[in-house]
Design a protein around this motif. Structure first.
Motif, PDB file in Angstrom:
ATOM      1  N   PHE A   2       0.826  -1.196   0.000  1.00 58.27           N
ATOM      2  CA  PHE A   2       0.000   0.000   0.000  1.00 58.27           C
ATOM      3  C   PHE A   2       0.870   1.259   0.000  1.00 58.27           C
ATOM      4  CE2 PHE A   2      -2.099   3.349   2.487  1.00 58.27           C
ATOM      5  CZ  PHE A   2      -3.246   3.526   1.750  1.00 58.27           C
ATOM      6  N   GLY A   3       0.507   2.241  -0.823  1.00 52.37           N
ATOM      7  CA  GLY A   3       1.272   3.481  -0.883  1.00 52.37           C
ATOM      8  C   GLY A   3       0.392   4.667  -1.219  1.00 52.37           C
ATOM      9  N   TRP A   4       0.933   5.871  -0.958  1.00 52.15           N
ATOM     10  CA  TRP A   4       0.237   7.112  -1.305  1.00 52.15           C
ATOM     11  C   TRP A   4       0.523   7.392  -2.768  1.00 52.15           C
ATOM     12  CZ3 TRP A   4      -3.342  10.169   0.774  1.00 52.15           C
ATOM     13  CH2 TRP A   4      -3.528  11.439   0.250  1.00 52.15           C
ATOM     14  N   SER A   5      -0.437   7.122  -3.618  1.00 54.86           N
ATOM     15  CA  SER A   5      -0.225   7.224  -5.057  1.00 54.86           C
ATOM     16  C   SER A   5      -1.413   7.930  -5.690  1.00 54.86           C
ATOM     17  CB  SER A   5      -0.050   5.820  -5.662  1.00 54.86           C
ATOM     18  OG  SER A   5       0.250   5.897  -7.032  1.00 54.86           O
ATOM     19  N   LEU A   6      -1.143   9.085  -6.286  1.00 55.49           N
ATOM     20  CA  LEU A   6      -2.189   9.889  -6.915  1.00 55.49           C
ATOM     21  C   LEU A   6      -1.819  10.177  -8.361  1.00 55.49           C
ATOM     22  CD1 LEU A   6      -2.791  12.573  -4.118  1.00 55.49           C
ATOM     23  CD2 LEU A   6      -4.051  10.444  -4.454  1.00 55.49           C
ATOM     24  N   GLY A   7      -2.812  10.409  -9.181  1.00 59.02           N
ATOM     25  CA  GLY A   7      -2.622  10.764 -10.580  1.00 59.02           C
ATOM     26  C   GLY A   7      -3.978  10.777 -11.271  1.00 59.02           C
ATOM     27  N   ILE A   8      -4.063  11.466 -12.389  1.00 58.07           N
ATOM     28  CA  ILE A   8      -5.355  11.578 -13.076  1.00 58.07           C
ATOM     29  C   ILE A   8      -5.187  11.341 -14.571  1.00 58.07           C
ATOM     30  CG2 ILE A   8      -6.333  13.186 -11.401  1.00 58.07           C
ATOM     31  CD1 ILE A   8      -5.788  15.432 -13.485  1.00 58.07           C
ATOM     32  N   ASP A   9      -6.269  10.883 -15.187  1.00 56.42           N
ATOM     33  CA  ASP A   9      -6.397  10.872 -16.639  1.00 56.42           C
ATOM     34  C   ASP A   9      -7.565  11.792 -16.988  1.00 56.42           C
ATOM     35  OD1 ASP A   9      -8.551   9.409 -15.755  1.00 56.42           O
ATOM     36  OD2 ASP A   9      -8.190   7.675 -17.046  1.00 56.42           O
ATOM     37  N   GLY A  10      -8.025  11.740 -18.227  1.00 51.40           N
ATOM     38  CA  GLY A  10      -9.098  12.643 -18.642  1.00 51.40           C
ATOM     39  C   GLY A  10     -10.402  12.407 -17.901  1.00 51.40           C
ATOM     40  N   PHE A  11     -10.739  11.133 -17.646  1.00 47.74           N
ATOM     41  CA  PHE A  11     -11.966  10.826 -16.912  1.00 47.74           C
ATOM     42  C   PHE A  11     -11.942  11.453 -15.519  1.00 47.74           C
ATOM     43  CE2 PHE A  11     -11.760   6.748 -19.543  1.00 47.74           C
ATOM     44  CZ  PHE A  11     -12.610   7.233 -20.511  1.00 47.74           C
ATOM     45  N   ALA A  12     -10.830  11.221 -14.798  1.00 47.79           N
ATOM     46  CA  ALA A  12     -10.718  11.738 -13.442  1.00 47.79           C
ATOM     47  C   ALA A  12     -10.704  13.260 -13.423  1.00 47.79           C
ATOM     48  CB  ALA A  12      -9.453  11.185 -12.783  1.00 47.79           C
ATOM     49  N   LEU A  13     -10.042  13.874 -14.410  1.00 51.41           N
ATOM     50  CA  LEU A  13      -9.991  15.336 -14.477  1.00 51.41           C
ATOM     51  C   LEU A  13     -11.392  15.935 -14.532  1.00 51.41           C
ATOM     52  CD1 LEU A  13      -8.464  18.067 -15.029  1.00 51.41           C
ATOM     53  CD2 LEU A  13      -8.685  17.512 -17.461  1.00 51.41           C
ATOM     54  N   LEU A  14     -12.243  15.396 -15.398  1.00 54.28           N
ATOM     55  CA  LEU A  14     -13.586  15.953 -15.570  1.00 54.28           C
ATOM     56  C   LEU A  14     -14.418  15.797 -14.303  1.00 54.28           C
ATOM     57  CD1 LEU A  14     -14.268  14.657 -19.191  1.00 54.28           C
ATOM     58  CD2 LEU A  14     -13.849  17.028 -18.507  1.00 54.28           C
ATOM     59  N   ALA A  21      -6.999   8.618  -6.806  1.00 52.45           N
ATOM     60  CA  ALA A  21      -6.225   7.511  -6.245  1.00 52.45           C
ATOM     61  C   ALA A  21      -5.732   6.574  -7.339  1.00 52.45           C
ATOM     62  CB  ALA A  21      -7.076   6.744  -5.236  1.00 52.45           C
ATOM     63  N   GLN A  22      -4.465   6.192  -7.244  1.00 55.86           N
ATOM     64  CA  GLN A  22      -3.880   5.229  -8.173  1.00 55.86           C
ATOM     65  C   GLN A  22      -3.464   3.935  -7.478  1.00 55.86           C
ATOM     66  OE1 GLN A  22      -0.793   7.233 -10.614  1.00 55.86           O
ATOM     67  NE2 GLN A  22      -2.310   7.059 -12.228  1.00 55.86           N
ATOM     68  N   ASP A  23      -3.736   3.850  -6.201  1.00 52.50           N
ATOM     69  CA  ASP A  23      -3.492   2.617  -5.461  1.00 52.50           C
ATOM     70  C   ASP A  23      -4.826   1.973  -5.139  1.00 52.50           C
ATOM     71  OD1 ASP A  23      -1.298   1.090  -3.588  1.00 52.50           O
ATOM     72  OD2 ASP A  23      -3.242   1.207  -2.590  1.00 52.50           O
ATOM     73  N   LEU A  24      -4.897   0.660  -5.264  1.00 53.52           N
ATOM     74  CA  LEU A  24      -6.160  -0.067  -5.117  1.00 53.52           C
ATOM     75  C   LEU A  24      -6.802   0.187  -3.756  1.00 53.52           C
ATOM     76  CD1 LEU A  24      -7.749  -2.079  -6.910  1.00 53.52           C
ATOM     77  CD2 LEU A  24      -6.629  -3.928  -5.661  1.00 53.52           C
ATOM     78  N   PHE A  25      -6.026   0.060  -2.691  1.00 60.30           N
ATOM     79  CA  PHE A  25      -6.592   0.187  -1.354  1.00 60.30           C
ATOM     80  C   PHE A  25      -6.765   1.644  -0.950  1.00 60.30           C
ATOM     81  CE2 PHE A  25      -4.583  -4.085  -1.197  1.00 60.30           C
ATOM     82  CZ  PHE A  25      -5.769  -4.805  -1.116  1.00 60.30           C
ATOM     83  N   LEU A  26      -5.942   2.532  -1.506  1.00 64.69           N
ATOM     84  CA  LEU A  26      -6.176   3.958  -1.276  1.00 64.69           C
ATOM     85  C   LEU A  26      -7.512   4.365  -1.890  1.00 64.69           C
ATOM     86  CD1 LEU A  26      -4.957   6.591  -0.157  1.00 64.69           C
ATOM     87  CD2 LEU A  26      -3.952   6.979  -2.418  1.00 64.69           C
ATOM     88  N   PHE A  27      -7.791   3.856  -3.079  1.00 70.66           N
ATOM     89  CA  PHE A  27      -9.094   4.090  -3.698  1.00 70.66           C
ATOM     90  C   PHE A  27     -10.219   3.581  -2.803  1.00 70.66           C
ATOM     91  CE2 PHE A  27     -12.653   2.196  -5.990  1.00 70.66           C
ATOM     92  CZ  PHE A  27     -13.123   3.266  -6.736  1.00 70.66           C
ATOM     93  N   TYR A  28     -10.052   2.389  -2.264  1.00 69.90           N
ATOM     94  CA  TYR A  28     -11.114   1.808  -1.436  1.00 69.90           C
ATOM     95  C   TYR A  28     -11.369   2.657  -0.190  1.00 69.90           C
ATOM     96  CZ  TYR A  28     -13.897  -1.599   1.110  1.00 69.90           C
ATOM     97  OH  TYR A  28     -14.906  -2.217   1.802  1.00 69.90           O
ATOM     98  N   ILE A  29     -10.285   3.151   0.418  1.00 74.23           N
ATOM     99  CA  ILE A  29     -10.444   3.974   1.619  1.00 74.23           C
ATOM    100  C   ILE A  29     -11.232   5.238   1.296  1.00 74.23           C
ATOM    101  CG2 ILE A  29      -9.190   5.395   3.288  1.00 74.23           C
ATOM    102  CD1 ILE A  29      -6.967   3.257   3.188  1.00 74.23           C
ATOM    103  N   PHE A  30     -10.838   5.943   0.241  1.00 71.31           N
ATOM    104  CA  PHE A  30     -11.564   7.160  -0.145  1.00 71.31           C
ATOM    105  C   PHE A  30     -13.001   6.827  -0.558  1.00 71.31           C
ATOM    106  CE2 PHE A  30      -7.278   9.129  -1.162  1.00 71.31           C
ATOM    107  CZ  PHE A  30      -7.361  10.098  -0.179  1.00 71.31           C
ATOM    108  N   PHE A  31     -13.159   5.761  -1.322  1.00 70.79           N
ATOM    109  CA  PHE A  31     -14.458   5.367  -1.862  1.00 70.79           C
ATOM    110  C   PHE A  31     -15.453   5.084  -0.744  1.00 70.79           C
ATOM    111  CE2 PHE A  31     -17.306   2.119  -3.743  1.00 70.79           C
ATOM    112  CZ  PHE A  31     -17.701   2.767  -4.902  1.00 70.79           C
TER     113      PHE A  31
END
Length: 520
Positions: A72-84, A128-138
């Protein structure tokens, strides 16, 4: 900008403001919350203008290993979908704070803190670009919304908040189990890596169903949609705006980020399930909306119908469908949020949402009648508004897959025009029915400033949708290439969810060419 940690700062600003709100007075908490959300909106504009259209798929990437937590790590980043979707979030949040300026009078610091934490979790989910980081935020996003409904909601708020929490939490437990398996099988929790990982086809079906259990509730899809009308009716106005505007989009984003790229074979095999449930939802919830007597409940059922158009577009597996689905999500976030604000404007004056209590508002509140008409027409999908472009593209993509599904969904759109125009006629036209309605004042300057920015973006998206299509065009192509590579060419089975070209072949290039021809 690529080396600047803008995403972490967009999370940090509302988080610090939320903590500060808990230690100040109500008036100062409102100003602090408005200031923090406006700062995040300005950072969002910087993010939008700095995004390299046609550049790398993942931009503004930030990564920090956390050795104590294994992979698990702190990993962030966006593509076009996330930007919108991040832009939708930061655009609506200051409006929600403004909508609560006078209507919330009790425990104001805690209310503002809850909304700021909601903003943190929404942005975190999309970045979120990490699977479990996404789950925590989600999943953590449930908590502040649960409190907003349960503390500041209507008379039946406790029932609605528990129903909202249990429905959305139970669906996500299966998704968490699937994530544990994926991390072990692939040896990574990186979402970009997992999007390119080939899970065995027989395993994909179970993983797809586990994720579907969560995303279907979040959308919400029929028949697990029953929590939404109760949540909307009991939530305060701003709670309904952010629930319909952004939180419902988490399910659609989940399908785009996980179900389609990570489990393409299973998505193709189970397309019939999604299309069938969505077609039922469009017609059934439209008919239910037609007989509602509560304005909020009517708009809530219309949200289920609109989100069904999203799932149909996503699982059309072509460029028109996916781009149309994204535009429907953005448009619905704006228009449904504005409609709930319109309901809040007259609720603050008459303290009832019963349609039968109103009538003749065109006489007493002409400015309100104009704004309400605009958002009613955008909800219907009038050409020139944001609602038209997304629905047209979604139905065009669906038509290539199934003529019958496209026909059924078009019927639902006709029903949508019926219930929205019926609502508008009963509330705005006719004679003034009571002295209470006759005494209602027109919109204040604050209320106009809340709705005017949404109206401007609704026209912007309707007149020049290329602004919103361009950032995601390359990502749609990447997703189609992933689906096309996973499913052999020449598959003429309609249940596979792919449009069939002449000769029985279907490719991402074919759908791209069709889209460009339609655009010209």
């Amino acid at each position: 900008m690529q080396g600047f940690p803008i995403l972490s700062i967009m999370l940090l600003v509302p988080a610090l403001a939320a903590v500060a709100c808990l230690f100040v007075s109500g008036d100062l908490a409102k100003r602090l919350a408005l200031g923090a959300t406006l700062v995040d909106f300005l950072l969002g504009i910087l993010l939008w203008t700095s995004f390299d259209i046609g550049g790398a798929q993942w931009q503004f990437v930030e990564h920090a290993d956390l050795p104590l937590f294994g992979r698990f790590g702190w990993s962030l980043g966006i593509d076009g979908f996330a930007l919108l979707l991040i832009m939708l979030s930061v655009f609506l949040m200051p409006i929600c704070i403004g909508a609560s300026w006078k209507s919330i009078t009790e425990r104001v610091p805690e209310y503002m803190a809850a909304f700021l934490f909601t903003e943190v979790l929404m942005i975190g989910t999309f970045a979120a670009q990490d699977l479990f980081l996404f789950y925590i935020f989600f999943e953590a996003g449930l908590i502040p919304m649960y409190l907003i409904i349960g503390i500041w909601g209507g008379a039946n708020r406790i029932y609605a908040s528990y129903k909202f929490f249990l429905y959305t939490l139970l669906g996500s437990l299966l998704m968490f189990i699937a994530m544990l398996y994926m991390a072990r099988a692939a040896g990574t929790t990186s979402i970009p890596v997992l999007m390119a990982h080939d899970f065995p086809p027989q395993v994909q079906t179970w993983l797809w169903l586990a994720f579907f259990a969560s995303f279907a509730v979040k959308m919400p899809m029929w028949p697990v949609h029953t929590w939404l009308p109760d949540a909307h009716v009991q939530a305060p106005t701003a709670g309904s705006v952010i629930l319909a505007g952004v939180l419902l989009k988490l399910g659609g984003y989940g399908f785009l980020r996980f179900s389609l790229p990570m489990f393409p074979e299973a998505s193709g095999q189970l397309t019939w399930l999604v299309l069938g449930l969505s077609a039922v939802a469009v017609i059934y919830t439209s008919l239910v909306a037609l007989v509602q007597s509560d304005m909020k409940k009517l708009i809530a059922y219309s949200s289920v119908a609109h989100m069904a158009i999203v799932t149909i577009g996503l699982f059309a597996f072509n460029r028109q469908g996916i781009e149309g689905a994204m535009l429907v999500m953005l448009s619905h976030g704006l228009v449904s949020g504005a409609l709930f604000l319109c309901v809040g404007v007259i609720y603050d004056r008459l303290h009832t949402r019963e349609i039968s209590r109103y009538g003749g508002l065109a006489i007493t509140m002409p400015r309100y009648a104009v704004f309400f008409l605009l958002f009613t027409m955008a909800s219907i999908g009038l050409p020139g508004t944001s609602g038209f472009v997304g629905e047209f593209l979604s139905l065009m993509g669906t038509y290539q897959v199934s003529t019958w599904i496209a026909l059924l969904c078009t019927t639902g759109i006709i029903l949508g025009a019926a219930y929205m125009l019926y609502l508008y006629r009963r509330v705005v036209f006719g004679e003034v029915k009571s002295d209470e309605v006759r005494a209602m004042s027109d919109m204040s300057g604050r209320e106009i400033w809340l709705l005017a920015p949404i109206a401007a973006v609704v026209f912007w998206m309707g007149v020049y949708p290329e602004s919103f299509l361009a950032p995601m065009r390359k990502d749609v192509g990447t997703l189609l290439a992933r689906i096309d590579r996973a499913t052999p060419h020449g598959d003429s089975n309609p249940s596979a969810g792919k449009p069939v070209a002449a000769g029985g072949h279907t490719t991402a290039a074919h759908t791209t060419a069709a889209h460009e021809g339609a655009h010209r």
